[in-house]
Scaffold this active site. Structure first.
Site, short mmCIF file in Angstrom:
data_model
loop_
_atom_site.label_atom_id
_atom_site.label_comp_id
_atom_site.label_asym_id
_atom_site.label_seq_id
_atom_site.Cartn_x
_atom_site.Cartn_y
_atom_site.Cartn_z
N ASN A 47 -13.14 -0.77 -13.51
CA ASN A 47 -13.07 -0.71 -12.06
C ASN A 47 -12.09 -1.76 -11.56
O ASN A 47 -12.46 -2.89 -11.32
CB ASN A 47 -14.47 -0.93 -11.48
CG ASN A 47 -14.51 -0.68 -9.98
OD1 ASN A 47 -13.50 -0.32 -9.38
ND2 ASN A 47 -15.68 -0.86 -9.39
N ASP A 50 -11.05 22.94 -20.61
CA ASP A 50 -12.51 22.94 -20.69
C ASP A 50 -13.05 24.33 -21.06
O ASP A 50 -12.44 25.36 -20.74
CB ASP A 50 -13.03 22.53 -19.31
CG ASP A 50 -14.52 22.25 -19.29
OD1 ASP A 50 -14.99 21.56 -20.20
OD2 ASP A 50 -15.20 22.72 -18.35
N GLU A 60 -11.38 23.62 -25.57
CA GLU A 60 -12.71 23.21 -26.02
C GLU A 60 -13.47 24.45 -26.51
O GLU A 60 -13.87 25.29 -25.72
CB GLU A 60 -13.50 22.55 -24.88
CG GLU A 60 -14.86 22.07 -25.34
CD GLU A 60 -15.91 22.00 -24.22
OE1 GLU A 60 -16.95 21.39 -24.45
OE2 GLU A 60 -15.68 22.59 -23.14
N ASP A 87 -11.83 3.50 -12.24
CA ASP A 87 -10.71 4.19 -11.60
C ASP A 87 -9.47 4.21 -12.50
O ASP A 87 -9.45 3.60 -13.57
CB ASP A 87 -10.41 3.58 -10.23
CG ASP A 87 -10.43 2.06 -10.25
OD1 ASP A 87 -9.79 1.48 -11.17
OD2 ASP A 87 -11.08 1.44 -9.38
N ASN A 107 -12.34 1.30 -3.55
CA ASN A 107 -12.33 2.77 -3.52
C ASN A 107 -13.57 3.38 -4.17
O ASN A 107 -13.64 4.60 -4.36
CB ASN A 107 -11.05 3.32 -4.18
CG ASN A 107 -10.98 3.01 -5.68
OD1 ASN A 107 -11.95 2.53 -6.28
ND2 ASN A 107 -9.85 3.30 -6.29
CA CA Z 1 -13.07 1.64 -8.12
#
Ligand code: CA
Length: 614
Positions: free
Chosen positions: A136, A328, A357, A163, A141
């Site tokens: 982070n 995916d 996948e 993030d 955010n």
């Molecule tokens: Ca963050």
């Protein structure tokens, strides 16, 4: 990230109230000189289907206008010829022929050698990161006013605040561990009520989730990856989207999604797609069931849906500079539509790579999904890479049970012996764990010896090895727990963390040893062409020992995996076809040299990787 077009109705008539209608155009822009030059622009705005679109350009033609059932969409089929440059004007006019609005659709210049970009392959070692759970870097955010779910680090399935900047800041660390590619779980907006941290319920295909950062943060991430010699694989989801996606809330037409009288899940049994005896009931449920209540199931048979998704994937490759896609839930969407998609992407980028996948337990079922099938099992999927779940299951079993006729190392041997089914075994993605399954350390009882045997195997057998963040620290999950336990925060990623793996602060001796061990073999693997592309020859496991070699015209390495808890003598006679012409073997792990004569004395529960020398 979308193109905004503002329609100002009656803007010049002060008597009437000023009405404004925000219209989006997807994709928001495109590039000059693309193979994919027939675009379907999806224009969305309240009641816009009554407007008449016009394109002002000498080198772009509007071939057709599709008006789907919803009054809020126009689909513009435009063709961009090779001379087109800069962009073109789209005008929407009302019934009286007055221009209600106009939109400048930009055609950007392509990056140099864009079409020649290199995809990931077996020379790479991939690091998989769940972005919400790694680091982070920007605590401002973590929650965003415009996005429903707010951060709550105490919830296992909540958003924790990791993030893209956090990943970018730690690329040096990732690269220092020997990785050459990074795969992030989906980073596009997931504006659902809960459990949005995993990223698989996309609500805006063109925007990075603001809690992870901005589109420019993602571009910066890719650029920094490339500077550090890391390829980037973007996780994409074509099977479904979040139910809060405007496409699901206000679909262009109902057949954009598979419809059921009541909520119906798939059977999650990808095997039915290749099953010659499967019932339509089971196949339809597999393809058309909704993966979850928050995930609306796309109907890829609708060509507009397929075009929308295809354009989005090419847009991201070109926009961000990607090296690969991880798609995916590959057996869930329509197989024929996906085959067209994969072919289209590879036509634009011939050296690119896509891994689908394919969560299936048998090599035969898995091989069905790889391109250029060896058996007449159906249409070509055009999919270069698939995930090797059969190998994954076999490794866990091999490490946890004593050897028997079928058990222990024979599990791995028997899986690899079926590689004749695969058109290209070297392009299989192999992995000790990922975000959807129990952590590798937990599967092997947090046993460091088993960890070493497993890591050596994944780094030296055929395929593209992928490691999940934290596996190098032997991070554990809770057995039979929710997915959140597979996806815990990386230590050191959050301000105030008492353990910081990035700075090697507070880690146990064990964790440091585990990480250093993987780092050593990955750094060694980085330049070992014989491991990237060499042939594989293995020998029947005997007495709890599994032996194989990788070889090419220039080099041979021999890997010996000893699962015995006591010192073991290994007679070398059996391995002459690998050893002949070589006198010595240098073990890159113990740094010891072995004379290749008669037998080797193996340490208990220890792998060796011998570089053979004359
Ligand atoms: Ca963050």
């Amino acid at each position: 990230m979308r193109g905004f077009l503002i329609i100002c109705l009656l803007a010049f008539c002060p008597v009437f109230s000023f009405a404004q209608n925000t219209v989006t155009v997807e994709p928001p822009f495109w590039w000059e000189g693309m193979v994919y030059n027939k675009l379907e622009l999806l224009v969305h705005g309240k009641n816009i289907s009554a407007l008449q679109p016009k394109i002002i350009s000498g080198s772009v033609t509007l071939n057709a206008v599709v008006r789907p059932e919803s009054p809020n969409y126009l689909i513009l089929q435009v063709e961009i010829n090779n001379q087109a440059s800069g962009g073109f004007q789209i005008e929407l006019t009302d019934k009286k022929g007055k221009t209600s609005s106009s939109y400048w659709f930009e055609l950007k210049k392509r990056a140099e050698n864009s079409a020649q970009r290199k995809g990931f392959n077996s020379s790479d070692a991939v690091y998989l990161i769940l972005p919400d759970r790694f680091a982070n870097a920007d605590t401002t955010n973590d929650s965003r006013p415009e996005l429903i779910e707010k951060a709550n680090r105490s919830k296992s399935l909540g958003r924790h605040g990791g993030d893209i900047k956090g990943i970018t800041q730690n690329l040096g660390y990732i690269s220092s561990l020997g990785f050459t590619a990074v795969w992030l779980n989906p980073v596009q907006e997931n504006n659902q009520n809960a459990s949005t941290y995993h990223g698989y319920a996309i609500t805006d295909f063109y925007a990075i989730d603001a809690r992870l950062g901005s589109n420019s943060d993602y571009l910066e991430f890719v650029e920094e990856c490339h500077k550090k010699g890391l390829k980037v694989i973007m996780d994409m989801v074509f099977n479904h989207c979040g139910t809060n996606n405007k496409l699901a809330n206000d679909p262009p037409s109902p057949d954009w999604f598979n419809q059921w009288p009541e909520f119906t899940r798939p059977n999650y049994k990808g095997e039915v797609i290749s099953d010659p005896y499967a019932s339509d009931y089971d196949k339809i449920k597999m393809n058309n069931g909704w993966f979850d209540v928050t995930m609306a199931d796309f109907n890829q048979k609708n060509p507009h849906v397929l075009n929308y998704l295809t354009q989005n994937s090419i847009w991201w490759i070109e926009y961000a500079g990607l090296n690969g896609i991880r798609m995916d839930t590959y057996p869930y969407p329509d197989k024929d539509a996906m085959a067209v998609w994969a072919k289209t992407v590879m036509a634009e980028y011939p050296y690119f790579n896509i891994v689908g996948e394919s969560w299936l337990s048998l090599p035969s079922h898995t091989a069905f999904w790889q391109q250029n099938p060896k058996l007449p099992a159906g249409e070509n999927t055009n999919l270069k890479s698939v995930t090797d779940f059969p190998l994954y299951y076999s490794v866990i079993q091999a490490l946890n049970e004593p050897d028997g006729w079928f058990e222990g190392w024979s599990r791995i041997y028997n899986i690899l012996s079926q590689d004749f089914l695969y058109p290209d075994p070297q392009s299989l993605l192999i992995f000790p764990d990922n975000h959807d399954i129990e952590r590798f350390a937990t599967s092997i009882g947090a046993d460091f010896a088993k960890y070493k045997l497993g890591m050596v195997f994944y780094a030296t057998t055929r395929g593209i090895p992928q490691f999940y963040y934290g596996t190098e620290l032997m991070m554990e999950s809770t057995p039979y727990s929710d997915h959140g336990s597979y996806r815990r925060d990386y230590p050191g990623g959050w301000p105030g963390d008492s353990i910081n793996a990035f700075l090697s602060f507070g880690l146990s001796q064990h964790q440091i040893m585990a990480r250093d061990f993987l780092k050593e073999i990955l750094l060694w693997r980085k330049d070992k062409e014989v491991v990237h592309t060499g042939k594989l020859k293995h020998f029947l496991p005997e007495n709890n020992v599994y032996v194989y070699c990788r070889y090419n015209a220039n080099e041979t390495i021999m890997v010996v995996l000893n699962k015995n808890t006591e010192t073991t003598r290994l007679n070398l006679n059996r391995f002459n076809e690998c050893l002949s012409g070589f006198a010595m073997g240098y073990d890159i792990l113990s740094k010891k040299e072995f004379e290749l004569k008669g037998s080797l004395l193996l340490e208990p529960l220890t792998p060796i990787i011998l570089e053979l020398k004359k």
